[in-house]
Design an enzyme around this catalytic site. Structure first.
Site, mmCIF file in Angstrom:
data_model
loop_
_atom_site.group_PDB
_atom_site.id
_atom_site.type_symbol
_atom_site.label_atom_id
_atom_site.label_comp_id
_atom_site.label_asym_id
_atom_site.label_seq_id
_atom_site.Cartn_x
_atom_site.Cartn_y
_atom_site.Cartn_z
ATOM 1 N N ASN A 26 0.780 -1.234 0.000
ATOM 2 C CA ASN A 26 0.000 0.000 0.000
ATOM 3 C C ASN A 26 0.813 1.288 0.000
ATOM 4 O O ASN A 26 0.317 2.323 -0.429
ATOM 5 C CB ASN A 26 -0.932 0.020 1.218
ATOM 6 C CG ASN A 26 -1.920 -1.116 1.197
ATOM 7 O OD1 ASN A 26 -2.677 -1.276 0.258
ATOM 8 N ND2 ASN A 26 -1.910 -1.941 2.231
ATOM 9 N N TYR A 27 2.044 1.242 0.500
ATOM 10 C CA TYR A 27 2.771 2.498 0.696
ATOM 11 C C TYR A 27 4.092 2.597 -0.043
ATOM 12 O O TYR A 27 4.504 3.691 -0.407
ATOM 13 C CB TYR A 27 2.971 2.742 2.198
ATOM 14 C CG TYR A 27 1.665 2.860 2.928
ATOM 15 C CD1 TYR A 27 0.795 3.911 2.653
ATOM 16 C CD2 TYR A 27 1.255 1.903 3.851
ATOM 17 C CE1 TYR A 27 -0.422 4.021 3.295
ATOM 18 C CE2 TYR A 27 0.040 1.996 4.497
ATOM 19 C CZ TYR A 27 -0.799 3.054 4.218
ATOM 20 O OH TYR A 27 -2.011 3.165 4.834
ATOM 21 N N ILE A 28 4.788 1.486 -0.251
ATOM 22 C CA ILE A 28 6.039 1.546 -1.017
ATOM 23 C C ILE A 28 5.689 1.467 -2.503
ATOM 24 O O ILE A 28 4.981 0.554 -2.926
ATOM 25 C CB ILE A 28 6.977 0.389 -0.633
ATOM 26 C CG1 ILE A 28 7.446 0.548 0.824
ATOM 27 C CG2 ILE A 28 8.187 0.340 -1.558
ATOM 28 C CD1 ILE A 28 8.275 -0.607 1.330
#
Length: 904
Positions: free
Chosen positions: A861-863
């Protein structure tokens, strides 16, 4: 949600301004010594004892947050962590998906405070340096790099603007030189530099927005390397050509050729499609009443129910094995409320004589007969022959085939969730207040279809009609309805690997890349405003600090009937505990009703501000950031950059951190060792960005199993060494007695259990192979093999058992096995086992290091997925080791769009 402060009911409210006298008085309350570096989360777990500010009670508030409107969104984060995948499955080329442990409520998982160790950070232990300082130094370096990057990017923008102006001026000047002879126009002086002709440089792409920059073209060598990085899987069944139509093959070929991320014209306007055709949705089958001999019991008496009421009883009875739900008081209460309402509307129950039975008490209800019936059906389905299961699946796939794809602007696109969810009991996540409520059956009359004007509208089921048919070209949904639990809208969207979904992810990460240009200005501004005399500005600055440094979600206001979940802007008095000199303890229900508990070290100024925001007359139920809303915060952030919201910080911080770690990484060794290097970097990101989890209840058992498997390999080495002695007894004197002894930690009792397990494993293997061959014979119309054949095959396992028994009984030498065994061959086998043991130890260490970190949350979800692709290509690790099949489809754009030199 209203931005007006007067619309927000409060028992106590902060003053408009903070006087210098108040500031100075608060400074005197803070200790002047004991300063700790801020910005690092030190623990995540309940704390037994602590010196805290009063009055306060850690935990979740019982009070609900009022708002002008309810938040109708329903969302769920995907997780593809492979921590729970058995090791033997991990070794296969195919990467299986597994549910992330983030779905388990933190309340259930917590036991004691979690301390991040140096090993978990992928670093060597340094007992003299506190972990917080180690992390803080690394975080400070990364933030300093971010400042330099932002300044460099802004300089590039200035140069790009100057170039554009110069080009524009040159273009206007060219309009005036029409009278100049062509021969003179063509000739231009060629400047020489160092005796060589100075070649005109290619135009810089610095003025091209980050989202428009195309990746550098791959050289033939790099292309070849990419091909070898993800080898084709052997033995994977291929779809027969004759099963595909010419249209399918054409559409698939077009899919491969179309690289939308390189098309600058896509996704700029508000119109998402020109033409759209699809076949609607698939409804679940109607409820089938239970057989007459299966009845719910009330006070020991079998009762008949109206089919609609029986459907609720069936829903509860079918999940008696889910004790987490059926023993939850909230779940039971909500179910009984809905069950009683349904009984009231359907005339209640009747006994075998037709007498009315009013069901009122849950304690008198017995759903066991229903569960027994459902469980028997489940077991029967599991026991079906493989050929029968395959046939049923083929029939289902054939029935659903028309709904699996749509035509979007003339291109065939896969549809994601085209099945309407069946009725059942709502489970929710965490401590959701509506768990146990009955999700009603969705009818066509509730569904709105979105389709092209020229397309044929799909037919609803016989006797029904759609609620509405729309032609919303700005929407990316195909169908929509409102569910009855949270009144949230459910949408049928395209699949994760479709262009539209991919573009959404692409834009999300490009927006995070764009934040690189502004992060230093934002940090400088909120550091300055942390001391502002205006209360609203100081609250806003403190909130941005917490969101940036500790990855808190912004938070949205909730209605009375919604879960009491909060984020940074909606924190209440009881959600924050202050422990001098600089420790802040957060304890609240976060997203999806999952408990968020975190103990962090903050700047002294931030600690002081929170003390001010909590001071009397505020008490439990009062808001800390009472002069701030999520919408006003996002509106402020949008002044720095179009479309910037609080959640972009999470993506930026994770991706920027990973990008910096990759730049200096030198990963060598075996593929498992390189995968561990990636996980170590991911772990740093997760810890620095506070993507943590508590240790799973089954972690210790999993580690024991892995240790047993390693011991099994060590015992196999022992047997090989004994076989070497059988061939050459003199080796004992030459290599020493210790070399041939039982490995440390393995005794006779362990050997006995291990051998028994090996024998049973061999028997199961033989049985499965026998059953599979029989199924194949039946499918081909031939006779099954008789059980005598199975008994004959099982003799191999019996012989193994007898051999082990004889070895233990007489303690005799282990005879050399195999064809023409030699000491050299046995030593080669020993070396292979050494490699396997080393690999398994690496994987065991990796798993143990990951026990407190939610790697899946960060990675998915974030990298930015392009960073994972960069690692894969740079260090020649198959992308399958990081992304499951579903994720490879979801991030297909990332896999195809970058090479190993790409930078975030």
């Amino acid at each position: 949600m209203s931005d007006s402060e007067d619309d927000r009911p409060l028992k106590a409210k902060s003053k408009d301004t903070i006087s210098k006298a108040d500031d100075a008085a608060m400074d005197k309350q803070l200790p002047s010594n004991g300063h700790v570096e801020p910005g690092i989360s030190m623990a995540m777990g309940p704390v037994e004892e602590m010196d805290v500010d009063k009055p306060t009670t850690n935990g979740t508030s019982s009070s609900k947050r009022k708002a002008s409107r309810a938040n109708g969104k329903s969302y769920k984060e995907a997780s593809d962590s492979d921590d729970d995948v058995p090791l033997q499955k991990k070794r296969k080329t195919k990467v299986a998906e597994s549910d992330d442990e983030d779905d388990v409520p933190l309340v259930k998982k917590m036991a004691k405070p979690i301390k991040a160790t140096a090993a978990q950070m992928g670093e060597e232990s340094d007992d003299d340096v506190p972990l917080g300082q180690q992390l803080q130094k690394e975080k400070a370096v990364i933030e300093e790099a971010a400042t330099k990057e932002a300044q460099a990017l802004r300089r590039q923008d200035k140069v790009a603007d100057a170039k554009r102006k110069a080009k524009k001026k040159a273009a206007s000047d060219d309009d005036d030189d029409d009278d100049v002879p062509l021969a003179k126009k063509k000739k231009a002086p060629v400047k020489k530099e160092g005796g060589a002709k100075k070649v005109k440089k290619e135009e810089s792409d610095d003025d091209v927005p980050l989202s428009r920059k195309a990746p550098a073209k791959k050289t033939a060598g790099k292309a070849k390397k990419e091909e070898t990085a993800t080898p084709a899987k052997k033995g994977k069944a291929k779809v027969k050509k004759e099963e595909k139509t010419a249209e399918d093959e054409e559409a698939e070929a077009e899919e491969e050729d179309y690289r939308w991320w390189e098309d600058p014209t896509k996704g700029d306007g508000t119109i998402k499609w020109r033409t759209l055709e699809h076949n609607g949705v698939v409804f679940p089958p109607d409820y089938e009443p239970l057989p007459k001999n299966v009845k719910m019991l009330y006070d020991g008496t079998p009762v008949d129910l109206h089919p609609e009421a029986e459907e609720l009883a069936y829903a509860f009875g079918s999940m008696l094995n889910s004790t987490h739900n059926v023993e939850n008081p909230t779940f039971v209460k909500n179910f009984m409320d809905d069950f009683r309402k349904m009984l009231d509307s359907t005339g209640h129950a009747k006994d075998r004589d037709g007498n009315k039975v009013k069901i009122t008490k849950f304690e008198k209800c017995d759903f066991q007969p229903i569960f027994n019936h459902v469980d028997a059906e489940r077991q029967a389905k599991k026991a079906l022959p493989a050929a029968e299961k395959k046939k049923l699946k083929a029939e289902k796939d054939e029935a659903e085939a028309p709904y699996m794809y749509c035509m979007w602007d003339g291109r065939k696109q896969k549809v994601g969730n085209f099945r309407v969810e069946p009725p059942g009991l709502f489970r929710g996540r965490g401590e959701h207040p509506k768990t146990g409520r009955f999700k009603k059956r969705v009818l066509p009359e509730q569904i709105t279809i979105n389709i092209g004007k020229e397309a044929m509208v799909p037919k609803p089921p016989e006797g029904h009609k759609w609620k509405e048919v729309k032609h919303d070209q700005e929407g990316t949904w195909l169908a929509m309805w409102q569910e009855n639990i949270n009144n949230a809208y459910k949408y049928v969207m395209l699949a994760a690997n479709s262009d539209v979904k991919g573009q959404s992810d692409f834009k999300k990460f490009e927006k995070a890349r764009e934040l690189k240009k502004h992060i230093d200005s934002i940090r400088a501004d909120y550091q300055r405003e942390l001391k502002s005399e205006v209360m609203a500005e100081r609250q806003r600055a403190t909130a941005v600090y917490l969101i940036d440094q500790f990855a808190l979600r912004a938070g949205n206001e909730k209605g009375e009937d919604e879960a009491d979940t909060v984020g940074c802007c909606s924190l209440k008095f009881e959600h924050v505990t202050l422990r001098p000199p600089q420790t802040v303890i957060f304890d609240f229900l976060g997203k999806d009703s999952i408990r968020f508990y975190n103990e962090v070290t903050v700047d002294l100024q931030v600690f002081k501000n929170l003390k001010i925001f909590k001071r009397e007359p505020k008490k439990e139920g009062d808001e800390i950031f009472d002069r701030l809303t999520t919408s006003s915060l996002n509106k402020h952030l949008s002044n720095y950059m179009t479309g910037l919201t609080a959640k972009v910080f999470r993506t930026y911080n994770a991706s920027w951190t990973m990008s910096n770690l990759l730049k200096d990484m030198k990963s060598t060794g075996t593929i498992p060792e390189r995968v561990k290097d990636y996980n170590d970097a991911n772990r740093k990101v997760a810890i620095l960005c506070n993507h943590k989890r508590t240790v799973a209840a089954g972690h210790d058992a999993q580690m024991e199993k892995m240790e047993d498997r390693i011991n099994g390999l060590r015992y196999q080495q022992y047997r090989l060494k004994q076989q070497m002695l059988d061939l050459e007894p003199k080796l004992k004197k030459k290599r020493g007695e210790a070399y041939f002894a039982l490995p440390e930690g393995i005794d006779d009792e362990w050997v006995k259990e291990y051998q028994a397990a090996r024998v049973e494993e061999e028997r199961q293997k033989i049985r499965k192979k026998f059953e599979k061959e029989n199924e194949k014979l039946v499918a081909e119309g031939q006779k099954e093999m008789k059980t005598k054949e199975l008994d004959e095959r099982l003799k191999v396992a019996d012989e193994m058992e007898a051999m082990f028994k004889e070895e233990r009984k007489k303690k005799k030498k282990i005879e050399a096995e195999g064809k023409a065994p030699t000491v050299e061959k046995l030593e080669q086998s020993l070396e292979k086992l050494d490699t396997r043991i080393a690999t398994m130890r690496t994987q065991a260490e990796d798993r143990d290091n990951n026990k407190e970190v939610a790697l899946g949350t960060s990675k998915i979800n974030y990298i930015d997925p392009r960073l994972t692709v960069v690692f894969s290509k740079k260090f020649n690790v198959p992308i399958e080791r990081f992304f499951s099949k579903t994720l490879r489809e979801k991030f297909d754009w990332a896999i195809k769009s970058v090479d190993e030199d790409w930078e975030f």
